[in-house]
Write a protein that holds these residues in place. Structure first.
Motif, PDB file in Angstrom:
ATOM      1  N   ILE A 157       3.630   2.444  -7.222  1.00  0.00           N
ATOM      2  CA  ILE A 157       2.923   2.345  -5.943  1.00  0.00           C
ATOM      3  C   ILE A 157       2.585   0.884  -5.699  1.00  0.00           C
ATOM      4  O   ILE A 157       2.036   0.210  -6.575  1.00  0.00           O
ATOM      5  CB  ILE A 157       1.626   3.181  -5.953  1.00  0.00           C
ATOM      6  CG1 ILE A 157       1.946   4.660  -6.233  1.00  0.00           C
ATOM      7  CG2 ILE A 157       0.883   3.042  -4.626  1.00  0.00           C
ATOM      8  CD1 ILE A 157       0.711   5.507  -6.467  1.00  0.00           C
ATOM      9  N   LYS A 158       2.907   0.395  -4.512  1.00  0.00           N
ATOM     10  CA  LYS A 158       2.656  -1.003  -4.181  1.00  0.00           C
ATOM     11  C   LYS A 158       1.164  -1.237  -3.920  1.00  0.00           C
ATOM     12  O   LYS A 158       0.476  -0.378  -3.367  1.00  0.00           O
ATOM     13  CB  LYS A 158       3.453  -1.402  -2.938  1.00  0.00           C
ATOM     14  CG  LYS A 158       4.936  -1.074  -3.022  1.00  0.00           C
ATOM     15  CD  LYS A 158       5.603  -1.313  -1.677  1.00  0.00           C
ATOM     16  CE  LYS A 158       6.926  -0.597  -1.577  1.00  0.00           C
ATOM     17  NZ  LYS A 158       6.778   0.874  -1.394  1.00  0.00           N
ATOM     18  N   GLY A 159       0.704  -2.408  -4.305  1.00  0.00           N
ATOM     19  CA  GLY A 159      -0.667  -2.777  -4.006  1.00  0.00           C
ATOM     20  C   GLY A 159      -0.811  -3.258  -2.569  1.00  0.00           C
ATOM     21  O   GLY A 159       0.156  -3.526  -1.869  1.00  0.00           O
ATOM     22  N   SER A 160      -2.049  -3.350  -2.142  1.00  0.00           N
ATOM     23  CA  SER A 160      -2.352  -3.892  -0.816  1.00  0.00           C
ATOM     24  C   SER A 160      -3.475  -4.898  -1.001  1.00  0.00           C
ATOM     25  O   SER A 160      -4.643  -4.642  -0.718  1.00  0.00           O
ATOM     26  CB  SER A 160      -2.766  -2.781   0.142  1.00  0.00           C
ATOM     27  OG  SER A 160      -3.019  -3.288   1.436  1.00  0.00           O
ATOM     28  N   GLY A 161      -3.118  -6.066  -1.539  1.00  0.00           N
ATOM     29  CA  GLY A 161      -4.102  -7.064  -1.938  1.00  0.00           C
ATOM     30  C   GLY A 161      -4.279  -7.023  -3.442  1.00  0.00           C
ATOM     31  O   GLY A 161      -3.780  -7.899  -4.162  1.00  0.00           O
ATOM     32  N   PRO A 162      -4.971  -5.992  -3.987  1.00  0.00           N
ATOM     33  CA  PRO A 162      -5.068  -5.861  -5.442  1.00  0.00           C
ATOM     34  C   PRO A 162      -3.710  -5.489  -6.032  1.00  0.00           C
ATOM     35  O   PRO A 162      -2.761  -5.187  -5.305  1.00  0.00           O
ATOM     36  CB  PRO A 162      -6.079  -4.706  -5.608  1.00  0.00           C
ATOM     37  CG  PRO A 162      -6.755  -4.570  -4.296  1.00  0.00           C
ATOM     38  CD  PRO A 162      -5.762  -5.001  -3.265  1.00  0.00           C
ATOM     39  N   GLY A 170       0.771  -1.224   0.000  1.00  0.00           N
ATOM     40  CA  GLY A 170       0.000   0.000   0.000  1.00  0.00           C
ATOM     41  C   GLY A 170       0.804   1.276   0.000  1.00  0.00           C
ATOM     42  O   GLY A 170       0.235   2.368  -0.098  1.00  0.00           O
ATOM     43  N   SER A 171       2.120   1.168   0.094  1.00  0.00           N
ATOM     44  CA  SER A 171       2.946   2.380   0.179  1.00  0.00           C
ATOM     45  C   SER A 171       3.506   2.768  -1.187  1.00  0.00           C
ATOM     46  O   SER A 171       3.621   1.957  -2.093  1.00  0.00           O
ATOM     47  CB  SER A 171       4.094   2.177   1.173  1.00  0.00           C
ATOM     48  OG  SER A 171       4.981   1.173   0.737  1.00  0.00           O
TER      49      SER A 171
END
Length: 389
Positions: free
Chosen positions: A214-219, A196-197
Motif C-alpha cells: 500500500i502506497k503512503g500519502s506523506g508518511p 495513498g492507494s
C-alpha cells in the motif's frame, strides 16, 4: 523533490501513437507449443481479457478479446480526472496458473475465473459466474496452487482482502470474510492516487502468507502480511512500515523470503519477510535517473530484477542478490513509458504508454517489436500482463 513520482496517474494526454498497422505473422506455433500473453481491458462498458499469440521468436500478434463477465472502472489522478493510463494504479490485475486465469472487474466488484484451452490459449471460457469480492474496486489478484485459493485486493472505500476456494470446474467460492486493511488505507471509490492507494497482492512462494503493498500519502507506505493458518488465510494482518519507503508500488518475490519492491520516490528495495511476518529492508537502491519506476519483474534464469519506468521507456536491471544497479535498456522513445510487464524465457512483454505492447529480448537487452493496438481498442483501460504457459 521526487522525480515525477505522480506521472503514471497525472498523464491526461497520451502521445500520438505509431501509425504502423498490426504486424501480420502466423508462425506462433513454430516450436510446436502454443504460447500467449494476456492483459485486461478494464473497460467501464464491459471488461475483457485481451490475448496475444506469441511466436517461437517472441513476436506477438492476433489479439483476441474475451469478456470477463463484468465491468471495469477507472481510478482518478491527483487533478481529479480519470487516469489516461494505469487505470487500477496497481500491478497484478491478471494472474495465470496452469490452465487457470484470474482477473478483476473493478466496476462490478467481482473476480472472474477463466479456463485456458491448451490447444488454443486464446480460447478462454468463464468458469462459473464472477464472484463478489466483498469490497469495492478490486485491483489485484493472486493464486496459490498449493492451497487452491485465490485472494483479491480491494482498493476502494470498502478496502480489504477477500479470498476464494478455486474449483477449476465450478468456479469460485468465498473463503472467509473481507480482511481489513485498517488505517493503512483511506480511499474513495474509485480511488485517487498514486499516493495513498493500494498496489498489489501476492502469495509468498511457500503459500504461508498473503502479502499486500500500500502506497503512503506523506508518511511511509505499508506492507501487510496475512498469515496462512490451517490452510486458511488469517483475518488478522501484520502491519509493517519501512521508514524510507514512501510509495510501496509493485513487488515480486525473488526467493522464498525476499521481496523486490519498486518505489518511484527513490528506486527499488529488497525486503526480507521474517518468520513472524515483520519486514526488514535488506537493500535500498537509489536509481538516480529514473522518472517513475512503478513496475517490477524478475528473471530467475539470470537472477536479475527489473525496475520498469512509467515515465520513460527504460528498464533498469539490478542484481537480485545484492541490489546493485547493473544498467538499463530502452525502447523506442516514441512509445513513452512502460507499464505492466511479464517475462517468458528470454522475452519481456510490456504495455506501453501509447496504445501497444513492447517486446524486449532481455538477453540482448533490446526491443524487438512494438505491436500497435490503435485499431483494436482504447488504451485507457489496458492493465496487467501475464503469460501462458
Amino acid at each position: 523533490m521526487l522525480n515525477n513520482m505522480f506521472l503514471p496517474s497525472l498523464l491526461l494526454l497520451v502521445p500520438t501513437v505509431l501509425s504502423a498497422p498490426f504486424d501480420i505473422w502466423h508462425g506462433h506455433q513454430g516450436d510446436g507449443t502454443a504460447k500467449a500473453a494476456y492483459f485486461l481491458d478494464n473497460n467501464p462498458s464491459g471488461s475483457a481479457i485481451i490475448c496475444l499469440r506469441i511466436g517461437f521468436d517472441g513476436i506477438v500478434n492476433d489479439p483476441v478479446r474475451t469478456s470477463t463477465g463484468g465491468y471495469g472502472a477507472i481510478g482518478m489522478n491527483l487533478t481529479g480526472f480519470p487516469n489516461a493510463v494505469d487505470p487500477l494504479i496497481s500491478q497484478g490485475s491478471v494472474t495465470v496458473n496452469g490452465n487457470l486465469l484470474l482477473t478483476v472487474n473493478a466496476g462490478s466488484n467481482t473476480v472472474a475465473l477463466l479456463h485456458i484451452d491448451e490447444q488454443d490459449p486464446c480460447q478462454l471460457t468463464l468458469v462459473g459466474p464472477p464472484a463478489d469480492t466483498l469490497g469495492e474496486f478490486p485491483i489485484s489478484v493472486t493464486y496459490s496452487e498449493q492451497l487452491k485459493t485465490a485472494c483479491v485486493l480491494n482498493g476502494g472505500t470498502k478496502a480489504g482482502v477477500s479470498c476464494f476456494n478455486v474449483d477449476p470446474d465450478h468456479g469460485l467460492r468465498t473463503a472467509g470474510p473481507l480482511r481489513s486493511l485498517g488505517s493503512a488505507i483511506d480511499e474513495t471509490t474509485p480511488p485517487t492516487g498514486p499516493p495513498g492507494s493500494s498496489s498489489e497482492i501476492l502469495f509468498n512462494p511457500t503459500s504461508s502468507a498473503v502479502i499486500v503493498s500500500i502506497k503512503g500519502s506523506g508518511p511511509p507506505g505499508y506492507i501487510v502480511a496475512f498469515p496462512v493458518e490451517h490452510n486458511q488465510v488469517s483475518t488478522a494482518g501484520v502491519f509493517n512500515q519501512v521508514s524510507d519507503i514512501k510509495l510501496d508500488f509493485a513487488a515480486i518475490f525473488i526467493n522464498r523470503t525476499s521481496l523486490f519492491l519498486v518505489d518511484p520516490s527513490f528506486g527499488a528495495s529488497t525486503l526480507e519477510i521474517n518468520s513472524d511476518y515483520t519486514v526488514t529492508e535488506k537493500v535500498h537502491t537509489v536509481i538516480s535517473n529514473q522518472s517513475a519506476v512503478c513496475w517490477a519483474n524478475y528473471d530467475v534464469a539470470t537472477n536479475t530484477a527489473y525496475a520498469i519506468d512509467a515515465g520513460q521507456p527504460v528498464v533498469y536491471t539490478l542484481d537480485a542478490s545484492t541490489g546493485v544497479l547493473m544498467g538499463n535498456f530502452t525502447a523506442d522513445g516514441t512509445i513513452g513509458g512502460l507499464f505492466d510487464s511479464a517475462i517468458g524465457g528470454r522475452y519481456m512483454y510490456s504495455l506501453a504508454l501509447v496504445n501497444g505492447v513492447v517486446v524486449f529480448d532481455i538477453r540482448e537487452k533490446k526491443q524487438i517489436q512494438f505491436l500497435n493496438l490503435t485499431g483494436f481498442g482504447e488504451r485507457q483501460g489496458y492493465t496487467g500482463m501475464a503469460l501462458w504457459p
